[in-house]
Scaffold this active site. Structure first.
Site, PDB file in Angstrom:
ATOM      1  N   ASP A 166       0.866  -1.187   0.000  1.00 42.12           N
ATOM      2  CA  ASP A 166       0.000   0.000   0.000  1.00 42.12           C
ATOM      3  C   ASP A 166       0.904   1.240   0.000  1.00 42.12           C
ATOM      4  O   ASP A 166       2.033   1.169  -0.459  1.00 42.12           O
ATOM      5  CB  ASP A 166      -0.952  -0.068   1.204  1.00 42.12           C
ATOM      6  CG  ASP A 166      -2.256   0.693   0.959  1.00 42.12           C
ATOM      7  OD1 ASP A 166      -2.193   1.831   0.468  1.00 42.12           O
ATOM      8  OD2 ASP A 166      -3.336   0.159   1.264  1.00 42.12           O
ATOM      9  N   HIS A 183       2.254   1.984  -3.226  1.00 42.67           N
ATOM     10  CA  HIS A 183       1.301   2.856  -3.906  1.00 42.67           C
ATOM     11  C   HIS A 183       1.709   4.319  -3.809  1.00 42.67           C
ATOM     12  O   HIS A 183       0.865   5.199  -3.868  1.00 42.67           O
ATOM     13  CB  HIS A 183      -0.105   2.656  -3.334  1.00 42.67           C
ATOM     14  CG  HIS A 183      -0.699   1.328  -3.690  1.00 42.67           C
ATOM     15  ND1 HIS A 183      -1.949   0.933  -3.280  1.00 42.67           N
ATOM     16  CD2 HIS A 183      -0.211   0.298  -4.418  1.00 42.67           C
ATOM     17  CE1 HIS A 183      -2.205  -0.286  -3.747  1.00 42.67           C
ATOM     18  NE2 HIS A 183      -1.151  -0.696  -4.429  1.00 42.67           N
TER      19      HIS A 183
END
Ligand code: NAG
Length: 335
Positions: free
Chosen positions: A215, A238
């Protein structure tokens, strides 16, 4: 002929030796820790002894792999304290008892804490990802590898957070904490495993670090200011996020720390690596509390996903921009 040491190695040895010489030394294996047992009792006992020391102390976890169940290491301590993790700590699998806690190891209310030693916090996330959180976005109940709650004037360096079940590190209500030569490692498909999440904290630096996770590499939640991220290798991951309206509303209310402090003075410089998210930068600030003084310089995130191009999205923020910018910042405005 004996092994030859280069100058740097000798310097490091001298530094380590002088640190140890200056500190009261508390070895977990002297309190019953070994590779066969859960060391949480031994670690708590060692921590309590070290924390009571009137002079600088060191909790020492030697090389080796040690099982550790959910543990809270609490201050305040009487003097600066070093958590010298040379070995690997192994979290219990997801289905075992975390006593309702959403952390595995937490450090709280400590001034002058140093976490160092080259060791690893292994969260055994493979037992959790895609399990408990299937179809839910926020896996709030899964344990965060390392929580830093109300830590001041402290350093986290030369340690690795491996395969956390949820966020790797959560920084809450902290001031003047530096992460340097810090490593996060988890596969790209690990769900909700932000590298470092910073909330309601002031003067936090992340320098010369590597964050590989599923993430956001770094996410900055409400009430944070004076955040510096420089020389970060990110990916898989991310990218970076500020504010993520609502994503972290499960952050507990904190006594004495206003939650609606403006996000301000945040800089991301020299960030490189890869992202599999088509939105590699999310700067999402609220209308009532726009983010102020946000700086982006030399950001280069190569897209490894399959949705064509990547972008960054902004809301209620006008970052100052310089140097390389991949993706182009604020290409889209969030609704
Ligand atoms: C911040 O913390 C570091 C590490 O303990 C310390 O050396 C430094 O003096 C602190 N800075 C301030 C302004 O207190």
């Amino acid at each position: 002929m004996g092994p030859k040491l280069n100058t740097i190695e000798i310097l490091i040895l001298l530094l380590v030796a002088s640190n140890i010489a200056n500190a009261q030394f508390f070895d977990v294996t002297k309190n019953g820790a070994n590779a066969q047992v859960d060391i949480s009792q031994a670690l708590l006992k060692t921590w309590t002894q070290a924390c009571a020391s009137k002079t600088r102390s060191e909790v020492y976890i030697p090389k080796g792999t040690y099982k550790l169940s959910q543990t809270n290491l609490k201050g305040p301590c009487n003097a600066p304290i070093v958590f010298n993790l040379q070995g690997m700590l192994l979290a219990p699998p997801v289905n075992s008892n975390f006593k309702g806690s959403d952390s595995w190891i937490s450090f709280s209310n400590i001034n002058y804490l140093t976490i160092t030693g080259g060791g690893t916090f292994n969260g055994q996330g493979k037992t959790a990802w895609g399990h408990t959180c299937k179809n839910t976005e926020y896996c709030g109940s899964l344990p965060i590898n390392v929580r830093l709650d109300f830590i001041t004037n402290s350093v986290v360096q030369y340690v690795t957070s491996l395969d956390s079940k949820q966020f790797h590190v959560n920084v809450l209500g902290c001031r003047n904490v530096t992460f340097q030569h810090f490593k996060v490692s988890a596969p790209g498909n690990s769900i909700n495993t932000d590298g470092i999440h910073i909330g309601r904290s002031t003067d936090i630096k992340v320098l010369n670090s590597v964050i590989q996770t599923g993430d956001d590499c770094i996410s900055i939640g409400d009430g944070s200011k004076q955040i510096v991220v420089n020389q970060l290798t990110c990916g898989p991951g991310h990218g970076i996020s500020i504010g993520s309206l609502g994503k972290y509303q499960n952050e507990q209310p904190v006594q004495g720390v206003p939650s609606k402090v403006r996000l301000s003075d945040i800089s991301f410089t020299n960030i490189r690596g890869t992202t599999s998210s088509a939105i590699a930068g999310k700067l999402l600030c609220s209308k009532a509390y726009p983010c102020q003084n946000v700086k982006l310089a030399n950001i280069n995130l190569k897209y490894t996903g399959s949705q064509g191009s990547i972008t960054s999205t902004c809301k209620n923020v006008k970052p100052s921009i310089s140097g390389t910018q991949i993706p182009k910042p604020c290409l889209t405005t969030a609704a």
